[in-house]
Design an enzyme around this catalytic site. Structure first.
Site, PDB file in Angstrom:
ATOM      1  N   LYS A  97     -17.234  -1.727  46.598  1.00  0.00           N
ATOM      2  CA  LYS A  97     -16.134  -2.219  45.759  1.00  0.00           C
ATOM      3  C   LYS A  97     -14.841  -1.419  45.927  1.00  0.00           C
ATOM      4  O   LYS A  97     -13.756  -1.977  45.807  1.00  0.00           O
ATOM      5  CB  LYS A  97     -16.557  -2.197  44.287  1.00  0.00           C
ATOM      6  CG  LYS A  97     -17.659  -3.192  43.960  1.00  0.00           C
ATOM      7  CD  LYS A  97     -17.967  -3.164  42.478  1.00  0.00           C
ATOM      8  CE  LYS A  97     -19.204  -3.974  42.166  1.00  0.00           C
ATOM      9  NZ  LYS A  97     -19.492  -4.027  40.734  1.00  0.00           N
ATOM     10  N   TYR A 103     -30.051  -5.185  32.600  1.00  0.00           N
ATOM     11  CA  TYR A 103     -30.551  -6.463  32.067  1.00  0.00           C
ATOM     12  C   TYR A 103     -31.992  -6.744  32.483  1.00  0.00           C
ATOM     13  O   TYR A 103     -32.586  -7.722  32.064  1.00  0.00           O
ATOM     14  CB  TYR A 103     -29.639  -7.633  32.501  1.00  0.00           C
ATOM     15  CG  TYR A 103     -29.314  -7.603  33.976  1.00  0.00           C
ATOM     16  CD1 TYR A 103     -30.219  -8.082  34.911  1.00  0.00           C
ATOM     17  CD2 TYR A 103     -28.124  -7.062  34.421  1.00  0.00           C
ATOM     18  CE1 TYR A 103     -29.931  -8.029  36.253  1.00  0.00           C
ATOM     19  CE2 TYR A 103     -27.823  -6.999  35.777  1.00  0.00           C
ATOM     20  CZ  TYR A 103     -28.732  -7.489  36.679  1.00  0.00           C
ATOM     21  OH  TYR A 103     -28.444  -7.423  38.020  1.00  0.00           O
TER      22      TYR A 103
HETATM   23  P1  NDP Z   1     -23.547   4.431  39.763  1.00  0.00           P
HETATM   24  O1  NDP Z   1     -24.536   4.955  40.728  1.00  0.00           O
HETATM   25  O2  NDP Z   1     -22.103   4.341  40.141  1.00  0.00           O
HETATM   26  O3  NDP Z   1     -23.616   5.308  38.396  1.00  0.00           O
HETATM   27  C1  NDP Z   1     -24.853   5.672  37.834  1.00  0.00           C
HETATM   28  C2  NDP Z   1     -24.627   6.331  36.480  1.00  0.00           C
HETATM   29  O4  NDP Z   1     -25.909   6.581  35.893  1.00  0.00           O
HETATM   30  C3  NDP Z   1     -23.912   7.673  36.582  1.00  0.00           C
HETATM   31  O5  NDP Z   1     -23.173   7.877  35.405  1.00  0.00           O
HETATM   32  C4  NDP Z   1     -25.113   8.643  36.667  1.00  0.00           C
HETATM   33  O6  NDP Z   1     -24.811   9.953  36.240  1.00  0.00           O
HETATM   34  C5  NDP Z   1     -26.066   8.000  35.677  1.00  0.00           C
HETATM   35  N1  NDP Z   1     -27.445   8.386  35.950  1.00  0.00           N
HETATM   36  C6  NDP Z   1     -28.201   7.989  37.009  1.00  0.00           C
HETATM   37  N2  NDP Z   1     -29.429   8.556  36.925  1.00  0.00           N
HETATM   38  C7  NDP Z   1     -29.429   9.315  35.798  1.00  0.00           C
HETATM   39  C8  NDP Z   1     -30.411  10.148  35.170  1.00  0.00           C
HETATM   40  N3  NDP Z   1     -31.631  10.309  35.704  1.00  0.00           N
HETATM   41  N4  NDP Z   1     -30.076  10.761  34.029  1.00  0.00           N
HETATM   42  C9  NDP Z   1     -28.844  10.600  33.475  1.00  0.00           C
HETATM   43  N5  NDP Z   1     -27.884   9.835  34.025  1.00  0.00           N
HETATM   44  C10 NDP Z   1     -28.168   9.193  35.180  1.00  0.00           C
HETATM   45  O7  NDP Z   1     -24.110   2.992  39.332  1.00  0.00           O
HETATM   46  P2  NDP Z   1     -23.307   1.791  38.624  1.00  0.00           P
HETATM   47  O8  NDP Z   1     -22.326   2.357  37.683  1.00  0.00           O
HETATM   48  O9  NDP Z   1     -22.859   0.831  39.644  1.00  0.00           O
HETATM   49  O10 NDP Z   1     -24.496   1.065  37.827  1.00  0.00           O
HETATM   50  C11 NDP Z   1     -25.020   1.628  36.634  1.00  0.00           C
HETATM   51  C12 NDP Z   1     -25.946   0.601  36.004  1.00  0.00           C
HETATM   52  O11 NDP Z   1     -25.208  -0.544  35.615  1.00  0.00           O
HETATM   53  C13 NDP Z   1     -27.053   0.113  36.934  1.00  0.00           C
HETATM   54  O12 NDP Z   1     -28.233   0.038  36.187  1.00  0.00           O
HETATM   55  C14 NDP Z   1     -26.606  -1.280  37.328  1.00  0.00           C
HETATM   56  O13 NDP Z   1     -27.700  -2.124  37.594  1.00  0.00           O
HETATM   57  C15 NDP Z   1     -25.880  -1.709  36.058  1.00  0.00           C
HETATM   58  N6  NDP Z   1     -24.860  -2.727  36.291  1.00  0.00           N
HETATM   59  C16 NDP Z   1     -24.917  -3.875  35.565  1.00  0.00           C
HETATM   60  C17 NDP Z   1     -23.961  -4.841  35.736  1.00  0.00           C
HETATM   61  C18 NDP Z   1     -24.049  -6.102  34.956  1.00  0.00           C
HETATM   62  O14 NDP Z   1     -23.397  -7.072  35.358  1.00  0.00           O
HETATM   63  N7  NDP Z   1     -24.777  -6.145  33.873  1.00  0.00           N
HETATM   64  C19 NDP Z   1     -22.847  -4.690  36.675  1.00  0.00           C
HETATM   65  C20 NDP Z   1     -22.853  -3.413  37.368  1.00  0.00           C
HETATM   66  C21 NDP Z   1     -23.833  -2.476  37.164  1.00  0.00           C
HETATM   67  P3  NDP Z   1     -24.248  11.036  37.291  1.00  0.00           P
HETATM   68  O15 NDP Z   1     -22.772  10.796  37.392  1.00  0.00           O
HETATM   69  O16 NDP Z   1     -24.584  12.340  36.664  1.00  0.00           O
HETATM   70  O17 NDP Z   1     -24.955  10.796  38.589  1.00  0.00           O
END
Ligand code: NDP
Length: 280
Positions: free
Chosen positions: A47, A223
């Site tokens: 993106k 979801y």
């Molecule tokens: P990113 O990889 O960009 O971000 C992941 C986030 O989750 C970061 O803030 C990360 O923290 C945190 N995280 C991951 N693992 C852990 C853990 N074990 N403990 C604590 N924090 C954790 O992913 P996205 O932002 O693209 O996606 C995030 C979620 O949103 C996904 O589940 C995705 O499926 C969902 N999503 C849903 C959409 C919808 O239309 N409903 C659209 C887009 C995404 P850190 O920075 O510390 O790594």
């Protein structure tokens, strides 16, 4: 949901998924254009990369700093740029040139889903947002424009939440933004981390530091499963809850409207999503 919508609209179109390595993104976009694709959706990690790769950015993409939708456009003999889908597929009217335009449909989708699924008015609301990745950033920047009373950000990697808070303060200086656990109750808690995808995942926050009863409503961008551990705990604490299906639906519906110029059949798309994701 797109293929169900195309069928409902009587369009002989197909929506297909392709895995593309970031190094090949430019070639993949050019290739799709060469094959007369009408448009593309992009997801992680494309993106941000796509911002530099499209010929023109719609205001939504420049505003939110990410492209999740591309439309292929052709210039007609009068010099007007039109969606490629406007040109006769049989080739009687061919564009004299073509270009790509980048859009962002994610940001508006979250506001719409919050309103529809939680009946929430964001104006004057205090929001506690978990995460600072791609989804959290889009949500935070969008909500910051909704005249909130306050926004609190919490992320495993604190420096990313700090950076996001700085970005929001630059864009919307009047909005109080805090990093860490809110000292007061909030109207809305949003999980935008990936925790919850696996039912065995821990909660994305420490309930000892922020009991869920201190949030009026809770939205989880995850979801699948439909009820994440966070949503189950929030419901038990008396919060109103919704998962991220509505966000997924609305970003897709808007993209479909951008490509086809037609109104998205929302009920058909929602039903297709529910059937494919939850089997109901
Ligand atoms: P990113 O990889 O960009 O971000 C992941 C986030 O989750 C970061 O803030 C990360 O923290 C945190 N995280 C991951 N693992 C852990 C853990 N074990 N403990 C604590 N924090 C954790 O992913 P996205 O932002 O693209 O996606 C995030 C979620 O949103 C996904 O589940 C995705 O499926 C969902 N999503 C849903 C959409 C919808 O239309 N409903 C659209 C887009 C995404 P850190 O920075 O510390 O790594």
């Amino acid at each position: 949901m797109h293929n169900a919508a195309f069928a409902a609209l009587g369009l002989d179109w197909r929506y297909l998924a392709f895995e593309v390595a970031p190094d090949n993104l430019r070639t993949a976009i050019l290739g799709a254009g060469a094959m007369n694709f009408c448009g593309l959706n992009l997801t992680v990690p494309h993106k941000l990369l796509a911002l530099e790769l499209v010929d023109v950015l719609d205001a939504s993409a420049s505003l939110w700093g990410a492209v999740n939708t591309i439309r292929f456009e052709g210039r007609d003999e009068e010099g007007e740029w039109r969606p490629l889908s406007d040109f006769d597929a049989a080739g009687r009217e061919r564009p004299v040139a073509w270009r790509t335009q980048g859009f962002n449909t994610d940001a508006d989708a979250i506001s719409r889903s919050l309103q529809e699924d939680l009946g929430l008015s964001l104006r004057g609301a205090r929001v506690f947002l978990l995460g600072a990745g791609g989804a959290a950033r889009a949500i935070a920047l969008k909500l910051a424009t909704e005249q909130l009373a306050g926004l609190f950000l919490l992320n495993r990697t604190r420096s990313k939440a700090d950076a996001l808070a700085r970005e929001i303060k630059l864009r919307v200086p009047a909005l109080p933004v805090g990093v860490g656990y809110p000292p007061e109750p909030v109207d809305l808690l949003i999980n935008a981390t990936s925790l919850g995808l696996d039912p065995a995942d821990p909660l994305p926050l420490e309930v000892g530091r922020f009991p869920l009863s201190r949030a009026r409503a809770c939205y989880d961008v995850v979801y699948r499963p439909a009820t994440t551990p966070l949503l189950a705990a929030a419901r038990a604490a008396g919060c109103q809850t919704a998962n991220g299906l509505g966000m997924l639906l609305h970003q897709g519906a808007k993209a479909l409207e951008i490509w086809t110029g037609k109104t998205a059949p929302l009920a058909v798309m929602r039903q297709a999503l529910e059937q494919n994701i939850y089997g109901r």
